[in-house]
Design an enzyme around this catalytic site. Structure first.
Site, mmCIF file in Angstrom:
data_model
loop_
_atom_site.group_PDB
_atom_site.id
_atom_site.type_symbol
_atom_site.label_atom_id
_atom_site.label_comp_id
_atom_site.label_asym_id
_atom_site.label_seq_id
_atom_site.Cartn_x
_atom_site.Cartn_y
_atom_site.Cartn_z
ATOM 1 N N ARG A 132 75.187 15.418 -1.435
ATOM 2 C CA ARG A 132 73.301 15.743 -2.330
ATOM 3 C C ARG A 132 72.323 14.729 -1.974
ATOM 4 O O ARG A 132 71.385 15.311 -2.091
ATOM 5 C CB ARG A 132 73.885 15.711 -3.284
ATOM 6 C CG ARG A 132 72.895 16.954 -3.970
ATOM 7 C CD ARG A 132 73.633 17.420 -5.501
ATOM 8 N NE ARG A 132 73.249 17.088 -5.897
ATOM 9 C CZ ARG A 132 74.749 16.935 -7.395
ATOM 10 N NH1 ARG A 132 74.573 18.316 -8.181
ATOM 11 N NH2 ARG A 132 75.162 16.278 -8.633
ATOM 12 N N LYS A 153 67.779 17.386 -6.211
ATOM 13 C CA LYS A 153 67.612 16.595 -6.923
ATOM 14 C C LYS A 153 67.116 15.800 -7.238
ATOM 15 O O LYS A 153 67.196 14.685 -6.574
ATOM 16 C CB LYS A 153 68.975 15.577 -7.287
ATOM 17 C CG LYS A 153 69.602 15.590 -8.889
ATOM 18 C CD LYS A 153 71.168 15.777 -9.195
ATOM 19 C CE LYS A 153 71.302 15.095 -10.533
ATOM 20 N NZ LYS A 153 71.214 16.485 -11.386
ATOM 21 N N GLU A 164 69.108 28.812 -15.248
ATOM 22 C CA GLU A 164 69.992 27.587 -14.904
ATOM 23 C C GLU A 164 69.078 26.668 -15.957
ATOM 24 O O GLU A 164 68.140 27.060 -16.209
ATOM 25 C CB GLU A 164 70.172 26.790 -13.863
ATOM 26 C CG GLU A 164 68.926 25.089 -12.943
ATOM 27 C CD GLU A 164 69.360 24.509 -12.592
ATOM 28 O OE1 GLU A 164 70.413 23.674 -12.988
ATOM 29 O OE2 GLU A 164 69.240 24.419 -11.601
HETATM 30 C C1 LIG Z 1 72.299 17.104 -12.012
HETATM 31 C C2 LIG Z 1 72.172 18.486 -12.153
HETATM 32 C C3 LIG Z 1 72.927 19.576 -12.720
HETATM 33 C C4 LIG Z 1 74.255 19.459 -12.832
HETATM 34 O O1 LIG Z 1 75.119 18.954 -11.623
HETATM 35 P P1 LIG Z 1 76.583 18.294 -11.539
HETATM 36 O O2 LIG Z 1 76.303 17.534 -10.044
HETATM 37 O O3 LIG Z 1 77.147 19.087 -11.946
HETATM 38 O O4 LIG Z 1 76.455 17.210 -12.136
HETATM 39 C C5 LIG Z 1 72.507 20.761 -12.955
HETATM 40 N N1 LIG Z 1 71.275 21.577 -12.884
HETATM 41 C C6 LIG Z 1 69.813 20.463 -12.597
HETATM 42 C C7 LIG Z 1 68.392 20.951 -12.375
HETATM 43 C C8 LIG Z 1 71.229 19.152 -12.399
HETATM 44 O O5 LIG Z 1 69.372 17.976 -11.701
#
Ligand SMILES: *Cc1c(COP(=O)(O)O)cnc(C)c1O
Length: 346
Positions: free
Chosen positions: A80, A184, A220
């Site tokens: 990622r 991210k 989300e």
């Molecule tokens: C990091 C993140 C998540 C959760 O991801 P995980 O890999 O499960 O920790 C969900 N939404 C956003 C916007 C994020 O930055």
């Protein structure tokens, strides 16, 4: 040796022993070094300070019931951050280098890894930031990759899986249509800080974002994915602007193992009142059950248009709890890791 009360760790920064750093310059990464100096030396003109040339990751290490140290799915985080950094058109570490530095970080801070039995763990935070001095708008040609960590626990006082309240964000988006929601990157967080603060000031634990193009579908929560249970079905939004959560992916595998049906599809806002259980999911706590969701025209307005009450209410839903328990048991080495998710410290 760390002098910490393992039963009273929250999600706060705590200084550990070392951070692991590598720098990319002239086409190659330097040999990663462990340093006790937590102050990164960066030129004030580095892209990270001006144009947010930055992305990051979050993952965890656990001390198992058997004494072994398990790092949960670091290969997924490596993939990622490679996607996020590539989207910023900057150099990215290889998957092998990422995992090696994560292990080096856990080893170098092993005194701070909480013992088994406190529900605590080691949160690992890799960052990838543009470091060369620049004034013009450009992707970074020099990059700093650092892996650091901090012991974390359950919030002091609060029980795990205590349901939270949420509010829909109608007048703020965390990302744009065709934007960066699926990566991210640090900039997404800068965007959501203000609405987050408004929601917290109103007493909500979670902020629920809609799809930025039509504002009719669930995307989300601010820093975690949305997942709902409807009968024997696991429902999670399929959307270009949602960050692909590794916890969500893991929960889906476990749900499949349990015989649940998985639906990754558009989730209209109207469907919120049809779910049996709703959760936010992410690395920090695996799942946070949601007890109710308020809808307001704006986060500034006094009036609540309507409140959706989730049937599971004050309790974590039964199916959600089962999913949670299974993941935590794998992370703690109490149940067999049939999917080979855990990486061990050698
Ligand atoms: C990091 C993140 C998540 C959760 O991801 P995980 O890999 O499960 O920790 C969900 N939404 C956003 C916007 C994020 O930055």
């Amino acid at each position: 040796m760390a002098q910490l009360d393992w039963s009273d760790l929250s999600f706060n920064y705590r200084k550990t022993n070392v951070i692991i750093v590598s720098r990319y310059k002239d086409g190659e990464w330097s040999e990663p070094v462990a340093t006790q100096d937590f102050d990164l030396h960066l030129n004030a003109f580095a892209g990270v300070f001006h144009y947010a040339n930055a992305c990051f990751e979050g993952l965890k290490a656990f001390r198992g019931a058997d004494g072994k140290v398990r790092i949960f799915r670091p290969d997924e985080n490596a993939k990622r951050i490679r996607r996020s950094g590539s989207h910023l058109d900057m150099a990215v570490p290889s998957e092998e280098m990422f995992i090696r530095m994560v292990k080096q970080c856990v080893k170098g801070n092993i005194d701070y890894l909480p013992p088994y039995g406190y529900g605590a763990s080691m949160y690992i935070r890799p960052i990838l930031i543009g470091s060369n001095p620049q004034l013009g708008i450009a992707s970074s040609t020099e990059v700093l990759f650092a892996v650091m960590c901090s012991p974390v626990g359950t919030y002091s006082g609060a029980k795990i899986l205590t349901p939270a309240t949420a509010v829909i964000s109608r007048n703020y988006d965390r990302t744009a249509p065709n934007g960066t929601g699926a990566f991210k990157i640090a900039a997404n967080y800068a965007t959501s800080l203000h609405p987050y603060n408004l929601a917290h000031k109103l007493g909500y634990g979670e902020l629920l974002f809609l799809d930025p193009a039509t504002k009719t579908k669930i995307d989300e929560f601010g820093s975690s994915n949305f997942l709902a249970i409807k009968g024997n079905t696991y429902v999670t939004p399929l959307s270009d602007s949602v960050l692909p959560s590794i916890t969500n992916k893991t929960l889906q595998s476990v749900a499949e193992d349990f015989g649940l049906k998985i639906e990754k599809r558009a989730v209209p806002v109207e469907e919120l009142c049809e779910f049996d259980e709703i959760n936010a999911c992410g690395t920090a706590v695996v799942i946070t059950p949601i007890r109710s969701i308020d809808d307001k025209l704006t986060l500034e307005s006094e009036t609540i248009e309507r409140t959706i009450t989730v049937p599971s209410g004050d309790e974590c839903g039964k199916v959600s709890r089962r999913l949670y328990d299974r993941i935590r048991a794998i992370q703690d080495g109490r149940e067999e890791d049939t999917h080979n998710w855990c990486y061990y410290l050698d």
